[in-house]
Design a protein around this motif. Structure first.
Motif, short mmCIF file in Angstrom:
data_model
loop_
_atom_site.label_atom_id
_atom_site.label_comp_id
_atom_site.label_asym_id
_atom_site.label_seq_id
_atom_site.Cartn_x
_atom_site.Cartn_y
_atom_site.Cartn_z
N ALA A 77 0.84 -1.20 0.00
CA ALA A 77 0.00 0.00 0.00
C ALA A 77 0.88 1.25 0.00
O ALA A 77 1.89 1.32 0.69
CB ALA A 77 -0.91 -0.01 1.22
N TRP A 79 -0.35 4.35 0.78
CA TRP A 79 -0.82 5.43 1.64
C TRP A 79 0.13 5.75 2.79
O TRP A 79 0.25 6.93 3.15
CB TRP A 79 -2.23 5.13 2.16
N ALA A 187 -5.76 12.99 4.66
CA ALA A 187 -6.53 11.77 4.48
C ALA A 187 -6.82 11.51 3.00
O ALA A 187 -6.65 10.39 2.51
CB ALA A 187 -7.84 11.85 5.27
N TYR A 191 -5.15 8.43 0.83
CA TYR A 191 -6.05 7.41 0.29
C TYR A 191 -6.06 7.37 -1.23
O TYR A 191 -5.97 6.30 -1.84
CB TYR A 191 -7.47 7.66 0.81
N ARG A 192 -6.15 8.53 -1.86
CA ARG A 192 -6.32 8.60 -3.30
C ARG A 192 -5.03 8.89 -4.07
O ARG A 192 -4.87 8.48 -5.21
CB ARG A 192 -7.35 9.68 -3.67
#
Length: 199
Positions: A77, A79, A187, A191-192
C-alpha cells in the motif's frame, strides 16, 4: 538505487526539503525591513500569506507521481508513504516558518505562521487530489489572495472560518478550520493520491 532514494528522487524531495528553510530566510529578511511584514505596503499582502503559500506550493508539486499506474498496482500500500511524505514536509515547513517569525520583529506571530502553513498545505493536498499536483498551488493561491483582500471589509462570526488565515492566534475557529483542512488533505492524499496529470 534503493526504494527510498528512488521515491525521494521521483518526488523531487531534496528541493522540497531545502525550500522551507529558504522561505524562512525570506521571512526573516522581510522582518528586518522598515515596512515590517508586508511584501508590498501599498497592497498589504503580508508575509503570513506569502510564506505559507510558497511552502505549500513546493510541497504540493512534490506530491506529483510520475507513474501513478505503478502506484495503484503496487503490492504494498502506498498510503503510508504518501502520508509520511506530507507530514514530514509540513512539519519542516511549519517549524521553519514559525521559528523565523518568532525570531523577527514582525507582527506575525509564530503560532499564526504555523497555523497558516498547516492549513495552506492541507488545502494544497486537497487541490492535488482534485486538480493534480502540478496545479495544486493555483486554487490555494487564488483563495488566499481573495481571503486577505475580502477580510478587510468583512465581519461577523463566519469570517473567522472562511478568512481563517487573517485571524489572530486567539481565534479558535481559525485553528479548527486550518486543522480540518490539513486533516482532510492528508486523508484524501493518503487514500487517493494526486490526480494524474495528463499534460
Amino acid at each position: 538505487m534503493n526504494g527510498p532514494l528512488l521515491y525521494a528522487r521521483s518526488r523531487a524531495l531534496p528541493g522540497a526539503i531545502a525550500a522551507p528553510p529558504a522561505i524562512a530566510l525570506l521571512l526573516a529578511w522581510s522582518a528586518s525591513r522598515p515596512d515590517g511584514a508586508s511584501w508590498d505596503p501599498g497592497f498589504g499582502l503580508p508575509m503570513e500569506a506569502i510564506c505559507p503559500m510558497l511552502a505549500a506550493a513546493v510541497i504540493g508539486t512534490s506530491l506529483y507521481a510520475y507513474a501513478d499506474e505503478l502506484d495503484r498496482t503496487a503490492v504494498r500500500a502506498w498510503w503510508p508513504r504518501r502520508l509520511t511524505h506530507l507530514l514530514v514536509l509540513t512539519a519542516l515547513a511549519a517549524t521553519a516558518l514559525a521559528l523565523a517569525a518568532a525570531s523577527g520583529t514582525t507582527c506575525t506571530g509564530a503560532s499564526v505562521m504555523a497555523r497558516n502553513t498547516v492549513g495552506t498545505v492541507g488545502a494544497t493536498a486537497v487541490s492535488a487530489v482534485l486538480v493534480g499536483a502540478r496545479l495544486s498551488w493555483l486554487p490555494v493561491t487564488a483563495y488566499l489572495g481573495t481571503a486577505f483582500i475580502a477580510a478587510r471589509t468583512a465581519g461577523g462570526a463566519g469570517a473567522t472560518v472562511w478568512a481563517w488565515p487573517v485571524q489572530p492566534d486567539r481565534e479558535t475557529a481559525a485553528w479548527v478550520t486550518a486543522a480540518a483542512l490539513f486533516a482532510a488533505g492528508a486523508a484524501l492524499h493518503a487514500y487517493r493520491g494526486p490526480r494524474p496529470d495528463r499534460f
